[in-house]
Design a protein around this motif. Structure first.
Motif, PDB file in Angstrom:
ATOM      1  N   SER A 194      16.023  16.972  -5.321  1.00  0.00           N
ATOM      2  CA  SER A 194      16.356  15.821  -6.164  1.00  0.00           C
ATOM      3  C   SER A 194      15.122  14.966  -6.440  1.00  0.00           C
ATOM      4  O   SER A 194      14.165  14.954  -5.661  1.00  0.00           O
ATOM      5  N   LYS A 195      15.171  14.238  -7.555  1.00  0.00           N
ATOM      6  CA  LYS A 195      14.080  13.317  -7.873  1.00  0.00           C
ATOM      7  C   LYS A 195      13.955  12.244  -6.798  1.00  0.00           C
ATOM      8  O   LYS A 195      12.847  11.803  -6.471  1.00  0.00           O
ATOM      9  N   SER A 199      10.539  11.498  -4.843  1.00  0.00           N
ATOM     10  CA  SER A 199       9.892  10.185  -4.864  1.00  0.00           C
ATOM     11  C   SER A 199       9.620   9.674  -3.458  1.00  0.00           C
ATOM     12  O   SER A 199       8.533   9.178  -3.163  1.00  0.00           O
ATOM     13  N   LEU A 207      12.988   5.946  -5.807  1.00  0.00           N
ATOM     14  CA  LEU A 207      12.935   6.222  -7.237  1.00  0.00           C
ATOM     15  C   LEU A 207      13.519   5.054  -8.007  1.00  0.00           C
ATOM     16  O   LEU A 207      14.657   4.648  -7.780  1.00  0.00           O
ATOM     17  N   ARG A 212       9.427   7.364 -14.610  1.00  0.00           N
ATOM     18  CA  ARG A 212       9.224   8.723 -15.102  1.00  0.00           C
ATOM     19  C   ARG A 212       8.062   9.425 -14.392  1.00  0.00           C
ATOM     20  O   ARG A 212       7.610  10.476 -14.832  1.00  0.00           O
ATOM     21  N   ILE A 214       7.824  11.146 -11.628  1.00  0.00           N
ATOM     22  CA  ILE A 214       8.103  12.497 -11.149  1.00  0.00           C
ATOM     23  C   ILE A 214       8.095  13.483 -12.308  1.00  0.00           C
ATOM     24  O   ILE A 214       7.530  14.580 -12.210  1.00  0.00           O
ATOM     25  N   ASP A 215       8.710  13.104 -13.437  1.00  0.00           N
ATOM     26  CA  ASP A 215       8.747  13.993 -14.601  1.00  0.00           C
ATOM     27  C   ASP A 215       7.334  14.360 -15.061  1.00  0.00           C
ATOM     28  O   ASP A 215       7.060  15.518 -15.405  1.00  0.00           O
ATOM     29  N   THR A 237      14.110  22.790 -14.476  1.00  0.00           N
ATOM     30  CA  THR A 237      14.775  21.491 -14.442  1.00  0.00           C
ATOM     31  C   THR A 237      16.281  21.701 -14.310  1.00  0.00           C
ATOM     32  O   THR A 237      16.881  22.439 -15.100  1.00  0.00           O
ATOM     33  N   GLY A 242      17.626  17.538 -10.380  1.00  0.00           N
ATOM     34  CA  GLY A 242      16.259  17.547  -9.889  1.00  0.00           C
ATOM     35  C   GLY A 242      15.520  18.762 -10.403  1.00  0.00           C
ATOM     36  O   GLY A 242      15.685  19.178 -11.553  1.00  0.00           O
ATOM     37  N   TYR A 243      14.720  19.375  -9.516  1.00  0.00           N
ATOM     38  CA  TYR A 243      13.889  20.507  -9.905  1.00  0.00           C
ATOM     39  C   TYR A 243      14.012  21.622  -8.877  1.00  0.00           C
ATOM     40  O   TYR A 243      14.265  21.373  -7.691  1.00  0.00           O
TER      41      TYR A 243
END
Length: 252
Positions: A194-195, A199, A207, A212, A214-215, A237, A242-243
């Motif tokens: 997850s973002k 973070s 976060l 932005r 992380i993006d 993505t 998340g990623y």
């Protein structure tokens, strides 16, 4: 060795050994009074701080001196901080924390795209500046809170001791933030990260709702890693989650 109530106490080792030595910081801002105030605070907080007030002097200082990190204002007369960062990244992975005007999202995004490790909006709280600097320095010194070992996924190889990365045997230059981000994704290969976790684990902060960072770091990492053998990015993505770093095949 200290004593308390007749008992001998062993001195506990420092959690972050690199903090036993003053960290040399170059702070660059054309506002002379503000720069001096920030220097005074950071000095009291244990940093060794040098000042520069324009991009040319900053680049000359970096080339002639050994610094652990750079605090760089975006808006300066003549060459901007972004111009200085662009030139710096051609020759050095020195950790960079950008000072950006409050509300200037485009400057923050562009700074991260050019290779800044993080940013902090002006006017900034000196305590937050110090905390952000320590987070950047922890990443640069490989102290992200988790024990790092060599990691690999197909053609991507990460070496912990040298903090180096290669893809298909070719070295890839990453910033400290990008390195730690890749290490986290490699540890979780095949699983969504997850973002919020990225973070906290990589940037050392929660976060924000419109953050932005992380993006942009993911975008930089995708560009540097290149495409996988199937022509798609190794990093996927996952919408609103998340990623994910895909499980890759053997090196080509």
């Amino acid at each position: 060795m200290q004593t308390r109530g007749g008992a001998k106490l062993q001195r506990r080792p420092a959690r972050y050994p690199w903090r036993m030595v003053s960290q040399r910081i170059l702070l660059v801002d054309d506002d002379v009074e503000l720069a001096q105030l920030l220097r005074d605070f950071l000095t009291r907080d244990g940093f060794e701080v040098a000042l520069a007030h324009n991009a040319d002097d900053a680049l000359a200082a970096v080339r002639n001196g050994a610094f652990d990190a750079l605090v760089l204002d975006v808006m300066m007369p003549g060459r901007s901080g972004l111009d200085a960062l662009r030139e710096l990244r051609r020759e050095s992975p020195l950790p960079v924390l950008m000072l950006t005007a409050l509300g200037e999202d485009i400057d923050r995004i562009l700074g991260l795209e050019l290779g800044a490790d993080d940013y902090i909006p002006k006017p900034c709280n000196p305590r937050e500046l110090a905390a952000r600097l320590r987070a950047v320095l922890r990443r640069a010194h490989g102290d992200g809170g988790e024990t790092l070992t060599d990691l690999h996924n197909g053609p991507i190889v990460l070496r912990a001791a040298s903090r180096s990365v290669s893809v298909n045997g070719e070295p890839v230059t990453l910033t400290a933030t990008e390195f730690d981000l890749l290490a986290l994704l490699l540890r979780e290969t095949g699983r969504v990260v997850s973002k919020e976790r990225i973070s906290q684990s990589v940037l050392g902060r929660p976060l924000g709702p419109f953050d932005r960072s992380i993006d942009v770091h993911i975008s930089n990492l995708r560009r540097k890693l290149g495409d996988a053998a199937d022509g798609d990015s190794p990093i996927t993505t996952i919408h609103r989650s998340g990623y994910l770093l895909r499980q890759l095949g053997a090196p080509a």
